[in-house]
Structures are given as C-alpha cells and as structure tokens.
Enzyme design. Structure first.
Site, PDB file in Angstrom:
ATOM      1  N   LYS A 164       0.650  -1.357   0.017  1.00 48.80           N
ATOM      2  CA  LYS A 164      -0.053  -0.024   0.116  1.00 48.80           C
ATOM      3  C   LYS A 164       1.131   1.452  -0.197  1.00 48.80           C
ATOM      4  CE  LYS A 164      -3.980  -2.216   2.566  1.00 48.80           C
ATOM      5  NZ  LYS A 164      -4.718  -2.275   3.635  1.00 48.80           N
ATOM      6  N   ASN A 191      -1.683  -0.131   7.048  1.00 46.92           N
ATOM      7  CA  ASN A 191      -1.375  -1.632   7.385  1.00 46.92           C
ATOM      8  C   ASN A 191      -0.576  -2.021   6.339  1.00 46.92           C
ATOM      9  OD1 ASN A 191      -3.776  -2.156   5.892  1.00 46.92           O
ATOM     10  ND2 ASN A 191      -4.599  -2.970   7.065  1.00 46.92           N
ATOM     11  N   TYR A 221     -12.364  -2.192  -3.342  1.00 42.37           N
ATOM     12  CA  TYR A 221     -13.057  -2.334  -2.187  1.00 42.37           C
ATOM     13  C   TYR A 221     -14.355  -2.294  -2.143  1.00 42.37           C
ATOM     14  CZ  TYR A 221      -8.592  -2.013   0.904  1.00 42.37           C
ATOM     15  OH  TYR A 221      -6.949  -1.959   0.715  1.00 42.37           O
ATOM     16  N   GLU A 271      -9.702  -9.701  -7.916  1.00 38.42           N
ATOM     17  CA  GLU A 271      -8.504  -8.707  -7.942  1.00 38.42           C
ATOM     18  C   GLU A 271      -7.891  -8.878  -8.555  1.00 38.42           C
ATOM     19  OE1 GLU A 271      -7.700  -8.957  -4.051  1.00 38.42           O
ATOM     20  OE2 GLU A 271      -9.916  -8.848  -3.111  1.00 38.42           O
ATOM     21  N   HIS A 326      -2.247  -5.275   1.104  1.00 37.64           N
ATOM     22  CA  HIS A 326      -3.206  -5.868   1.016  1.00 37.64           C
ATOM     23  C   HIS A 326      -2.793  -7.311   0.690  1.00 37.64           C
ATOM     24  CE1 HIS A 326      -6.682  -6.784  -0.846  1.00 37.64           C
ATOM     25  NE2 HIS A 326      -6.612  -7.384  -1.951  1.00 37.64           N
TER      26      HIS A 326
HETATM   27  P1  DAT Z   1      -8.258  -6.764   5.065  1.00 42.74           P
HETATM   28  O1  DAT Z   1      -7.145  -5.535   4.714  1.00 42.74           O
HETATM   29  O2  DAT Z   1      -7.397  -7.225   6.331  1.00 42.74           O
HETATM   30  O3  DAT Z   1      -8.598  -8.001   4.024  1.00 42.74           O
HETATM   31  P2  DAT Z   1     -10.485  -5.975   5.004  1.00 42.74           P
HETATM   32  O4  DAT Z   1     -10.805  -6.062   3.700  1.00 42.74           O
HETATM   33  O5  DAT Z   1     -11.569  -5.694   5.935  1.00 42.74           O
HETATM   34  O6  DAT Z   1      -9.577  -5.648   5.688  1.00 42.74           O
HETATM   35  O7  DAT Z   1     -10.610  -4.041   5.183  1.00 42.74           O
HETATM   36  C1  DAT Z   1     -10.085  -3.276   4.339  1.00 42.74           C
HETATM   37  C2  DAT Z   1      -9.183  -2.759   4.294  1.00 42.74           C
HETATM   38  O8  DAT Z   1     -10.384  -1.358   5.195  1.00 42.74           O
HETATM   39  C3  DAT Z   1      -8.038  -2.454   5.699  1.00 42.74           C
HETATM   40  O9  DAT Z   1      -7.313  -3.282   5.383  1.00 42.74           O
HETATM   41  C4  DAT Z   1      -8.242  -1.595   6.291  1.00 42.74           C
HETATM   42  C5  DAT Z   1      -9.708  -0.658   6.724  1.00 42.74           C
HETATM   43  N1  DAT Z   1     -10.417  -0.723   7.303  1.00 42.74           N
HETATM   44  C6  DAT Z   1     -10.916  -2.839   7.876  1.00 42.74           C
HETATM   45  N2  DAT Z   1     -11.495  -2.745   9.137  1.00 42.74           N
HETATM   46  C7  DAT Z   1     -11.139  -0.952   9.194  1.00 42.74           C
HETATM   47  C8  DAT Z   1     -12.428  -0.256  10.151  1.00 42.74           C
HETATM   48  N3  DAT Z   1     -12.816  -0.311  11.317  1.00 42.74           N
HETATM   49  N4  DAT Z   1     -11.278   1.334  10.694  1.00 42.74           N
HETATM   50  C9  DAT Z   1     -10.911   1.225   9.922  1.00 42.74           C
HETATM   51  N5  DAT Z   1     -10.535   0.764   8.528  1.00 42.74           N
HETATM   52  C10 DAT Z   1     -10.601  -0.555   8.864  1.00 42.74           C
HETATM   53 MG    MG Z   2     -10.417  -7.352   2.701  1.00 40.78          MG
END
Ligand code: DAT
Ligand code: MG
Length: 149
Positions: free
Chosen positions: A9, A112, A49, A126, A115
């Site tokens: 990222k 974080n 997303y 994706e 991805h």
């Molecule tokens: P991942 O990236 O572990 O697959 P995800 O698909 O649930 O997680 O979410 C995509 C991204 O969105 C994640 O990397 C960081 C952000 N995100 C997820 N949950 C969040 C939250 N509760 N608050 C802020 N950002 C969040």
């Molecule tokens: Mg995800």
C-alpha cells in the site's frame, strides 16, 4: 496452484518497505508471476474495495489507497491465498500476531502496509482488476523441486 493478489500500500512504498515485503514471499518459496508499480484511480479503488462501500471508513480507505504509488504483486503457490493472509497478519496491526508483516511494520488499521486477497474467488477478481492477461508471466523454476516435495 493458487494465485493471490498482494499489494504494498502507499504507506509501505513511502516507508521503503517494498523490498522487505516482496522478500518475505520470495524467501518463503512462493513464485512471483506479476509485479508492477502504479497509482490506483478512485474508480478502481472503489471497485477493488466494493465490499466496503457504505462503511464509515470507506472514504478514508479510498483516499489512502489512492494517495501514492502502490506495488501490485501476483504470487503463485500451494495454498497461497490463506498462507499469504497468515504471513500478513490481522487487519489491525496492533492485533496481528508477532512476526507477521502488519505486526512488524504497522500500528494503525488505516496504515496497515499490505493488501492480500481473502479468498480464491477474491484473488481472481482482484488480479483481473489490476493486471492484464499479458502482464502475468508463466515460467518454471528449477528450485521448485527444493521447495515442493
Ligand atoms: P483486510 O485488508 O485485512 O482484508 P478488510 O477487507 O476488512 O481487511 O478491510 C480493508 C481495509 O480497510 C483494511 O486493510 C483497512 C481498512 N479497514 C478495515 N476495517 C476498518 C476499520 N474498522 N476502521 C478503519 N479502517 C478499516
Ligand atoms: Mg479484505
């Protein structure tokens, strides 16, 4: 063999973690079959997303992922979708298991670092969003016999 879509990222690129992150997957033995740096358009970010549309963090997530260059990586290997998720660690870096990428390099959930696709279905979706067919490279590696039994 499965494929997964990984992406350093914008924070990972800015913090010079790209090599470190790629290196972990290389050293593990997974095969890189696609690799490129690019900037994600808002349109593609919203598509990528799509499952998060409407959630409170959606706009800041799209702002973040479009804020600078990313490095897209397609990796191939046995069970690579779930294995890569294990190597990345939990979404929230402070909750990620020690030694995982997110635990090692991140603090905030909105920064974080990496991805990774969450399922084989998502990985196909994706990869198709970010890579054209001709950008994925098929090749054999002599060392596969030292990685796979
Ligand atoms: P991942 O990236 O572990 O697959 P995800 O698909 O649930 O997680 O979410 C995509 C991204 O969105 C994640 O990397 C960081 C952000 N995100 C997820 N949950 C969040 C939250 N509760 N608050 C802020 N950002 C969040
Ligand atoms: Mg995800």
């Amino acid at each position: 063999m499965e494929r997964t879509y990984l992406m350093v990222k914008p924070d990972g690129v800015q913090r010079n973690l790209t090599g470190e992150i790629i290196s972990r997957f290389e050293k593990k033995g997974f095969k890189i079959i696609g690799l490129k740096m690019f900037k994600i358009t808002r349109e593609l970010a919203e598509k990528h997303y799509g499952e998060h549309i409407g959630k409170p963090f959606f706009t800041s997530l799209v702002d973040y992922i479009t804020s600078g260059p990313v490095v897209g990586i397609v990796v191939e290997g046995k069970n690579v979708v779930s294995a890569a998720r294990e190597m990345m660690g939990a979404t929230d870096p402070l909750k990620a298991a020690p030694g995982t990428i997110r635990s090692s390099y991140g603090i905030d959930i909105g920064r974080n670092v990496i991805h990774g696709s969450d399922s084989v279905t998502s990985s196909a979706r994706e990869i198709a969003i970010f890579f054209k067919e001709g950008e994925l490279v098929e090749y054999s590696r002599d060392l596969d016999r030292w990685i796979y039994e």
